[in-house]
Scaffold this motif. Structure first.
Motif, PDB file in Angstrom:
ATOM      1  N   THR A  38       0.851  -1.193   0.000  1.00  0.00           N
ATOM      2  CA  THR A  38       0.000   0.000   0.000  1.00  0.00           C
ATOM      3  C   THR A  38       0.890   1.248   0.000  1.00  0.00           C
ATOM      4  OG1 THR A  38      -0.141   0.222   2.406  1.00  0.00           O
ATOM      5  CG2 THR A  38      -1.840  -1.125   1.328  1.00  0.00           C
ATOM      6  N   VAL A  39       0.336   2.324  -0.539  1.00  0.00           N
ATOM      7  CA  VAL A  39       1.002   3.627  -0.466  1.00  0.00           C
ATOM      8  C   VAL A  39      -0.027   4.671  -0.068  1.00  0.00           C
ATOM      9  CG1 VAL A  39       2.768   3.103  -2.208  1.00  0.00           C
ATOM     10  CG2 VAL A  39       0.627   4.173  -2.916  1.00  0.00           C
ATOM     11  N   ASP A  40       0.452   5.742   0.492  1.00  0.00           N
ATOM     12  CA  ASP A  40      -0.401   6.884   0.815  1.00  0.00           C
ATOM     13  C   ASP A  40      -0.967   7.429  -0.496  1.00  0.00           C
ATOM     14  OD1 ASP A  40      -0.996   9.797   1.220  1.00  0.00           O
ATOM     15  OD2 ASP A  40      -0.392   9.306   3.264  1.00  0.00           O
ATOM     16  N   VAL A  41      -2.228   7.759  -0.501  1.00  0.00           N
ATOM     17  CA  VAL A  41      -2.895   8.255  -1.709  1.00  0.00           C
ATOM     18  C   VAL A  41      -2.171   9.472  -2.283  1.00  0.00           C
ATOM     19  CG1 VAL A  41      -4.563   9.751  -0.532  1.00  0.00           C
ATOM     20  CG2 VAL A  41      -5.163   8.703  -2.715  1.00  0.00           C
ATOM     21  N   ARG A  42      -1.516  10.248  -1.432  1.00  0.00           N
ATOM     22  CA  ARG A  42      -0.805  11.445  -1.882  1.00  0.00           C
ATOM     23  C   ARG A  42       0.445  11.118  -2.701  1.00  0.00           C
ATOM     24  NH1 ARG A  42      -0.720  13.958   4.039  1.00  0.00           N
ATOM     25  NH2 ARG A  42      -0.175  11.778   4.313  1.00  0.00           N
ATOM     26  N   GLU A  43       0.874   9.861  -2.698  1.00  0.00           N
ATOM     27  CA  GLU A  43       2.063   9.442  -3.452  1.00  0.00           C
ATOM     28  C   GLU A  43       1.734   9.058  -4.893  1.00  0.00           C
ATOM     29  OE1 GLU A  43       4.923   9.821  -2.217  1.00  0.00           O
ATOM     30  OE2 GLU A  43       5.055   9.192  -0.142  1.00  0.00           O
ATOM     31  N   ILE A  44       0.458   8.892  -5.215  1.00  0.00           N
ATOM     32  CA  ILE A  44       0.078   8.376  -6.529  1.00  0.00           C
ATOM     33  C   ILE A  44       0.606   9.250  -7.670  1.00  0.00           C
ATOM     34  CG2 ILE A  44      -1.871   7.856  -8.069  1.00  0.00           C
ATOM     35  CD1 ILE A  44      -1.251   5.686  -5.922  1.00  0.00           C
ATOM     36  N   GLY A  45       0.486  10.553  -7.555  1.00  0.00           N
ATOM     37  CA  GLY A  45       1.018  11.445  -8.597  1.00  0.00           C
ATOM     38  C   GLY A  45       2.502  11.231  -8.815  1.00  0.00           C
ATOM     39  N   CYS A  46       3.261  11.076  -7.744  1.00  0.00           N
ATOM     40  CA  CYS A  46       4.708  10.839  -7.849  1.00  0.00           C
ATOM     41  C   CYS A  46       4.993   9.502  -8.526  1.00  0.00           C
ATOM     42  CB  CYS A  46       5.359  10.856  -6.461  1.00  0.00           C
ATOM     43  SG  CYS A  46       5.346  12.466  -5.678  1.00  0.00           S
ATOM     44  N   ILE A  47       4.222   8.492  -8.179  1.00  0.00           N
ATOM     45  CA  ILE A  47       4.422   7.165  -8.769  1.00  0.00           C
ATOM     46  C   ILE A  47       4.126   7.215 -10.266  1.00  0.00           C
ATOM     47  CG2 ILE A  47       3.616   4.776  -8.807  1.00  0.00           C
ATOM     48  CD1 ILE A  47       3.014   5.127  -5.768  1.00  0.00           C
ATOM     49  N   VAL A  48       3.021   7.834 -10.635  1.00  0.00           N
ATOM     50  CA  VAL A  48       2.640   7.935 -12.042  1.00  0.00           C
ATOM     51  C   VAL A  48       3.721   8.683 -12.823  1.00  0.00           C
ATOM     52  CG1 VAL A  48       0.939   8.916 -13.636  1.00  0.00           C
ATOM     53  CG2 VAL A  48       0.167   7.744 -11.558  1.00  0.00           C
ATOM     54  N   ARG A  49       4.238   9.757 -12.257  1.00  0.00           N
ATOM     55  CA  ARG A  49       5.288  10.531 -12.938  1.00  0.00           C
ATOM     56  C   ARG A  49       6.602   9.762 -12.988  1.00  0.00           C
ATOM     57  NH1 ARG A  49       2.161  14.419  -9.975  1.00  0.00           N
ATOM     58  NH2 ARG A  49       0.945  15.605 -11.481  1.00  0.00           N
ATOM     59  N   ALA A  50       6.893   8.988 -11.947  1.00  0.00           N
ATOM     60  CA  ALA A  50       8.103   8.158 -11.951  1.00  0.00           C
ATOM     61  C   ALA A  50       8.036   7.086 -13.040  1.00  0.00           C
ATOM     62  CB  ALA A  50       8.304   7.506 -10.579  1.00  0.00           C
ATOM     63  N   LEU A  51       6.830   6.765 -13.468  1.00  0.00           N
ATOM     64  CA  LEU A  51       6.639   5.785 -14.542  1.00  0.00           C
ATOM     65  C   LEU A  51       6.678   6.435 -15.928  1.00  0.00           C
ATOM     66  CD1 LEU A  51       3.929   3.650 -12.777  1.00  0.00           C
ATOM     67  CD2 LEU A  51       6.157   2.807 -13.575  1.00  0.00           C
ATOM     68  N   GLY A  52       7.048   7.718 -15.980  1.00  0.00           N
ATOM     69  CA  GLY A  52       7.215   8.391 -17.258  1.00  0.00           C
ATOM     70  C   GLY A  52       5.962   9.035 -17.811  1.00  0.00           C
ATOM     71  N   CYS A  53       4.959   9.191 -16.979  1.00  0.00           N
ATOM     72  CA  CYS A  53       3.718   9.854 -17.392  1.00  0.00           C
ATOM     73  C   CYS A  53       3.683  11.238 -16.762  1.00  0.00           C
ATOM     74  CB  CYS A  53       2.504   9.051 -16.945  1.00  0.00           C
ATOM     75  SG  CYS A  53       2.406   7.411 -17.696  1.00  0.00           S
ATOM     76  N   PHE A  54       2.999  12.162 -17.418  1.00  0.00           N
ATOM     77  CA  PHE A  54       2.992  13.532 -16.936  1.00  0.00           C
ATOM     78  C   PHE A  54       1.582  14.105 -16.873  1.00  0.00           C
ATOM     79  CE2 PHE A  54       7.049  12.456 -18.693  1.00  0.00           C
ATOM     80  CZ  PHE A  54       7.916  12.870 -17.699  1.00  0.00           C
ATOM     81  N   PRO A  55       0.747  13.538 -15.978  1.00  0.00           N
ATOM     82  CA  PRO A  55      -0.622  14.050 -15.849  1.00  0.00           C
ATOM     83  C   PRO A  55      -0.657  15.345 -15.044  1.00  0.00           C
ATOM     84  CG  PRO A  55      -0.249  12.360 -14.212  1.00  0.00           C
ATOM     85  CD  PRO A  55       0.997  12.426 -15.065  1.00  0.00           C
TER      86      PRO A  55
END
Length: 114
Positions: A23-40
């Motif tokens: 599990t991760v804190d919901v606030r980390e999701i943006g960082c995870i998505v960006r770390a995967l090379g996406c830029f929402p």
């Protein structure tokens, strides 16, 4: 291909899984998505979160809920970075003296003044 994508997502997710409990804190999701090379945008991150089952508001996201949503994002090539030529054009617009660089003072001026 899907297995490779899921492995990449899982490995990135685990970097942010401080408790090692999938599990991760919901606030980390943006960082995870960006770390995967996406830029929402932040609004797009919020829309992604609406698709993911989140444990109580402001709570935690489980890998098993994040994985299918993020796999689809990567397969669909959503949230791609801005093309290099567009960034270069924006830089050139700020480089008023056409010297190939922007000083810190000029950058601050452009970012803080209308």
């Amino acid at each position: 291909l899907v297995a490779e994508i899921e492995k990449k997502i899982t490995e990135t997710f685990e970097v942010f899984d401080r408790e090692s409990n999938k599990t991760v804190d919901v606030r980390e999701i943006g960082c995870i998505v960006r770390a995967l090379g996406c830029f929402p945008t932040e609004a797009e991150v919020q829309k992604l979160l609406e698709q993911i089952e989140v444990e109580e508001p402001g709570g935690f996201v489980h890998l098993e809920h994040f994985l299918p949503v993020m796999t689809k994002v990567l397969l669909d090539k959503r949230f791609q970075p801005i093309p290099e030529d567009v960034i270069l054009h924006a830089f050139e617009a700020l480089d008023e003296n056409k010297c190939g660089y922007i000083t810190k003072d000029d950058l601050v001026k452009h970012l803080t003044q209308g």
